[in-house]
Design a protein around this motif. Structure first.
Motif, PDB file in Angstrom:
ATOM      1  N   ALA A 127       0.838  -1.202   0.000  1.00  0.00           N
ATOM      2  CA  ALA A 127       0.000   0.000   0.000  1.00  0.00           C
ATOM      3  C   ALA A 127       0.876   1.256   0.000  1.00  0.00           C
ATOM      4  CB  ALA A 127      -0.915   0.003   1.217  1.00  0.00           C
ATOM      5  N   LEU A 128       0.399   2.262  -0.714  1.00  0.00           N
ATOM      6  CA  LEU A 128       1.143   3.511  -0.844  1.00  0.00           C
ATOM      7  C   LEU A 128       1.188   4.283   0.462  1.00  0.00           C
ATOM      8  CD1 LEU A 128       2.455   5.677  -2.778  1.00  0.00           C
ATOM      9  CD2 LEU A 128       0.136   6.601  -3.041  1.00  0.00           C
ATOM     10  N   GLN A 129       2.346   4.866   0.772  1.00  0.00           N
ATOM     11  CA  GLN A 129       2.459   5.818   1.864  1.00  0.00           C
ATOM     12  C   GLN A 129       2.429   7.231   1.277  1.00  0.00           C
ATOM     13  OE1 GLN A 129       5.641   5.087   4.653  1.00  0.00           O
ATOM     14  NE2 GLN A 129       5.269   2.878   4.679  1.00  0.00           N
ATOM     15  N   TYR A 130       1.557   8.061   1.820  1.00  0.00           N
ATOM     16  CA  TYR A 130       1.385   9.424   1.314  1.00  0.00           C
ATOM     17  C   TYR A 130       2.386  10.340   2.015  1.00  0.00           C
ATOM     18  CZ  TYR A 130      -2.873   7.716  -0.857  1.00  0.00           C
ATOM     19  OH  TYR A 130      -3.773   7.024  -1.635  1.00  0.00           O
ATOM     20  N   LEU A 131       3.581  10.434   1.445  1.00  0.00           N
ATOM     21  CA  LEU A 131       4.681  11.141   2.092  1.00  0.00           C
ATOM     22  C   LEU A 131       5.067  12.433   1.384  1.00  0.00           C
ATOM     23  CD1 LEU A 131       6.963   8.151   3.144  1.00  0.00           C
ATOM     24  CD2 LEU A 131       5.122   9.258   4.410  1.00  0.00           C
ATOM     25  N   CYS A 132       4.254  12.856   0.427  1.00  0.00           N
ATOM     26  CA  CYS A 132       4.413  14.177  -0.189  1.00  0.00           C
ATOM     27  C   CYS A 132       3.455  15.120   0.531  1.00  0.00           C
ATOM     28  CB  CYS A 132       4.063  14.122  -1.679  1.00  0.00           C
ATOM     29  SG  CYS A 132       5.142  13.069  -2.654  1.00  0.00           S
ATOM     30  N   LYS A 133       3.987  16.164   1.118  1.00  0.00           N
ATOM     31  CA  LYS A 133       3.155  16.991   1.978  1.00  0.00           C
ATOM     32  C   LYS A 133       3.333  18.473   1.693  1.00  0.00           C
ATOM     33  CE  LYS A 133       3.601  13.471   5.570  1.00  0.00           C
ATOM     34  NZ  LYS A 133       4.112  13.148   6.909  1.00  0.00           N
ATOM     35  N   LEU A 134       2.308  19.224   2.055  1.00  0.00           N
ATOM     36  CA  LEU A 134       2.399  20.675   2.051  1.00  0.00           C
ATOM     37  C   LEU A 134       3.164  21.122   3.292  1.00  0.00           C
ATOM     38  CD1 LEU A 134      -1.314  21.529   1.108  1.00  0.00           C
ATOM     39  CD2 LEU A 134       0.656  21.368  -0.441  1.00  0.00           C
ATOM     40  N   TRP A 141      -0.537  20.072  12.047  1.00  0.00           N
ATOM     41  CA  TRP A 141       0.317  19.364  12.995  1.00  0.00           C
ATOM     42  C   TRP A 141      -0.323  19.171  14.359  1.00  0.00           C
ATOM     43  CZ3 TRP A 141       6.174  20.948  12.616  1.00  0.00           C
ATOM     44  CH2 TRP A 141       6.796  20.124  11.661  1.00  0.00           C
ATOM     45  N   ILE A 142      -0.783  20.269  14.927  1.00  0.00           N
ATOM     46  CA  ILE A 142      -1.267  20.188  16.296  1.00  0.00           C
ATOM     47  C   ILE A 142      -2.741  19.819  16.342  1.00  0.00           C
ATOM     48  CG2 ILE A 142      -1.619  21.499  18.421  1.00  0.00           C
ATOM     49  CD1 ILE A 142       0.923  23.047  17.777  1.00  0.00           C
ATOM     50  N   GLY A 143      -3.508  20.371  15.410  1.00  0.00           N
ATOM     51  CA  GLY A 143      -4.943  20.095  15.403  1.00  0.00           C
ATOM     52  C   GLY A 143      -5.265  18.631  15.278  1.00  0.00           C
ATOM     53  N   ARG A 144      -4.598  17.945  14.369  1.00  0.00           N
ATOM     54  CA  ARG A 144      -4.942  16.533  14.150  1.00  0.00           C
ATOM     55  C   ARG A 144      -4.437  15.637  15.283  1.00  0.00           C
ATOM     56  NH1 ARG A 144      -1.365  13.953   9.278  1.00  0.00           N
ATOM     57  NH2 ARG A 144       0.717  14.535  10.008  1.00  0.00           N
ATOM     58  N   MET A 145      -3.495  16.147  16.098  1.00  0.00           N
ATOM     59  CA  MET A 145      -3.056  15.372  17.261  1.00  0.00           C
ATOM     60  C   MET A 145      -4.054  15.456  18.408  1.00  0.00           C
ATOM     61  SD  MET A 145       1.088  15.751  17.598  1.00  0.00           S
ATOM     62  CE  MET A 145       1.282  17.500  17.238  1.00  0.00           C
ATOM     63  N   PHE A 146      -4.795  16.566  18.463  1.00  0.00           N
ATOM     64  CA  PHE A 146      -5.672  16.790  19.605  1.00  0.00           C
ATOM     65  C   PHE A 146      -7.160  16.691  19.273  1.00  0.00           C
ATOM     66  CE2 PHE A 146      -1.729  18.850  20.966  1.00  0.00           C
ATOM     67  CZ  PHE A 146      -1.604  18.341  22.250  1.00  0.00           C
ATOM     68  N   ILE A 147      -7.482  16.600  17.990  1.00  0.00           N
ATOM     69  CA  ILE A 147      -8.884  16.449  17.598  1.00  0.00           C
ATOM     70  C   ILE A 147      -9.081  15.005  17.136  1.00  0.00           C
ATOM     71  CG2 ILE A 147     -10.730  17.255  16.085  1.00  0.00           C
ATOM     72  CD1 ILE A 147      -9.251  19.911  15.833  1.00  0.00           C
ATOM     73  N   PRO A 148      -9.694  14.158  17.953  1.00  0.00           N
ATOM     74  CA  PRO A 148      -9.770  12.736  17.645  1.00  0.00           C
ATOM     75  C   PRO A 148     -10.850  12.351  16.627  1.00  0.00           C
ATOM     76  CG  PRO A 148     -10.832  13.159  19.741  1.00  0.00           C
ATOM     77  CD  PRO A 148     -10.270  14.479  19.276  1.00  0.00           C
ATOM     78  N   LEU A 149     -11.626  13.318  16.176  1.00  0.00           N
ATOM     79  CA  LEU A 149     -12.721  13.002  15.253  1.00  0.00           C
ATOM     80  C   LEU A 149     -12.177  12.503  13.916  1.00  0.00           C
ATOM     81  CD1 LEU A 149     -14.974  16.122  15.934  1.00  0.00           C
ATOM     82  CD2 LEU A 149     -15.270  13.807  16.853  1.00  0.00           C
ATOM     83  N   ASP A 158      -6.077  14.555   3.974  1.00  0.00           N
ATOM     84  CA  ASP A 158      -6.279  14.558   2.525  1.00  0.00           C
ATOM     85  C   ASP A 158      -5.606  15.765   1.881  1.00  0.00           C
ATOM     86  OD1 ASP A 158      -7.668  12.218   2.636  1.00  0.00           O
ATOM     87  OD2 ASP A 158      -9.656  13.101   2.310  1.00  0.00           O
ATOM     88  N   ASN A 159      -5.641  16.897   2.560  1.00  0.00           N
ATOM     89  CA  ASN A 159      -5.012  18.107   2.024  1.00  0.00           C
ATOM     90  C   ASN A 159      -3.521  18.135   2.336  1.00  0.00           C
ATOM     91  OD1 ASN A 159      -5.365  20.887   0.796  1.00  0.00           O
ATOM     92  ND2 ASN A 159      -4.497  21.447   2.781  1.00  0.00           N
ATOM     93  N   PHE A 160      -3.177  17.932   3.606  1.00  0.00           N
ATOM     94  CA  PHE A 160      -1.784  18.027   4.046  1.00  0.00           C
ATOM     95  C   PHE A 160      -0.890  17.017   3.332  1.00  0.00           C
ATOM     96  CE2 PHE A 160       1.279  16.889   7.656  1.00  0.00           C
ATOM     97  CZ  PHE A 160       2.173  17.885   7.319  1.00  0.00           C
ATOM     98  N   ALA A 165      -3.340  14.833  -5.259  1.00  0.00           N
ATOM     99  CA  ALA A 165      -2.379  14.743  -6.361  1.00  0.00           C
ATOM    100  C   ALA A 165      -2.288  13.314  -6.892  1.00  0.00           C
ATOM    101  CB  ALA A 165      -1.011  15.223  -5.891  1.00  0.00           C
ATOM    102  N   ASP A 166      -1.678  13.179  -8.039  1.00  0.00           N
ATOM    103  CA  ASP A 166      -1.443  11.884  -8.667  1.00  0.00           C
ATOM    104  C   ASP A 166      -0.067  11.387  -8.232  1.00  0.00           C
ATOM    105  OD1 ASP A 166      -1.034   9.688 -10.256  1.00  0.00           O
ATOM    106  OD2 ASP A 166      -1.362  10.712 -12.164  1.00  0.00           O
ATOM    107  N   TYR A 167      -0.039  10.410  -7.348  1.00  0.00           N
ATOM    108  CA  TYR A 167       1.217   9.894  -6.822  1.00  0.00           C
ATOM    109  C   TYR A 167       1.972   9.007  -7.816  1.00  0.00           C
ATOM    110  CZ  TYR A 167       1.346  11.522  -1.945  1.00  0.00           C
ATOM    111  OH  TYR A 167       1.472  12.290  -0.803  1.00  0.00           O
TER     112      TYR A 167
END
Length: 276
Positions: A127-134, A141-149, A158-160, A165-167
């Motif tokens: 499976a692909l790892q999505y390692l190209c990031k903005l 960084w911080i929001g996704r660590m503290f927002i468990p939804l 999906d954005n970060f 993009a086409d990997y």
């Protein structure tokens, strides 16, 4: 310039099970290029020193302290005389087939405006790892660590992680993962080494951003490596705190809400690579 090696590499070790970095070392040495690999061991003991005996092209450096991921790699990055024309920052949990290094070497030779290149990276199951990031915002960084939804985290990821993009195509990416950084030595000498104010997590973001200012930082999916990646900071409280500290340090350095350069770089990447 050191003409002895075409390519060098560092692997930073810390209490690893020997079989994992052994696969990484053997993968790197399975090449016709003139290479050398440095094993920088941050572990409390030198039990992993046997890894350097796998081949005469290996060198073991026991640090007797753990100063962090970036600091470990800087032991070599700060010494141009030890580096080849190109230098690979390599995670100990990566392995790949013969020919990968030659193709990346030839790619860099053909593209002198590229400072860093990352191949396609997959999990052991393919499976692909999505390692190209903005470049990360505070929410990334911080929001996704503290927002468990889950739906919030998916929207951020999906954005970060540029999942729009086409990997399967080459991309000039603002932030390439530090698990496999194929660097041009002359660029490292120009822009500097890892910022040791970051113990772990984010030092790759910072270095790639500095390179991206002056050179292309390319994702090159024509070759593939396998990464047995686990999100340690999601499972370990100590690593989670290290991750938070790194994010705060990076954002203090580059800007929290007011980072005009980040906004412009990300805008260009989204416009260039949004799949139609």
């Amino acid at each position: 310039m050191n003409n002895q090696y075409q390519l060098t590499a560092t692997i930073v070790l810390y209490k690893n099970k020997p079989e994992e970095p052994e696969k990484a070392v053997r993968s790197f040495l399975n090449t016709n290029l003139k290479v050398r690999i440095y094993l920088v061991d941050n572990s409390p003991t030198d039990e992993l020193k046997s890894l350097a005996t796998l081949d005469e092209r290996g060198e073991y450096i026991f640090m007797n302290s753990n100063n962090g991921f970036g600091a470990g790699h800087n032991v070599i990055l700060r010494c141009p005389e030890k580096m080849g024309k190109y230098h690979l920052v390599l995670n100990p949990d990566i392995h790949f087939e013969a020919g990968v290094l030659e193709r990346l070497y030839n790619y860099m030779e053909a593209n002198p405006d590229v400072g860093n290149v990352l191949p396609k990276v997959v999990y052991p199951n393919g499976a692909l790892q999505y390692l190209c990031k903005l470049l990360p915002t505070p929410m990334d960084w911080i929001g996704r660590m503290f927002i468990p939804l889950p739906w919030v985290q998916k929207r951020i990821n999906d954005n970060f992680e540029m999942r729009f993009a086409d990997y399967d195509r080459e991309m000039n990416v603002p932030f390439l993962s530090g698990c496999f950084m194929f660097l041009r030595k002359s660029v490292v000498e120009e822009v500097g080494v890892f910022d040791e104010g970051i113990f772990m997590y984010g030092e790759d973001t910072d270095l790639n951003r500095r390179i991206h200012r002056k050179y292309r930082t390319m994702y090159y999916p024509e070759v593939t490596v396998t990464h047995a990646f686990e999100k340690g900071s999601h499972k370990n409280w100590r690593l989670f705190l290290i991750h938070v500290k790194a994010a705060v340090y990076y954002l203090n350095k580059w800007g929290w809400l007011f980072d005009k350069e980040r906004r412009e770089i990300n805008r260009k990447a989204i416009a260039a690579y949004t799949s139609l």
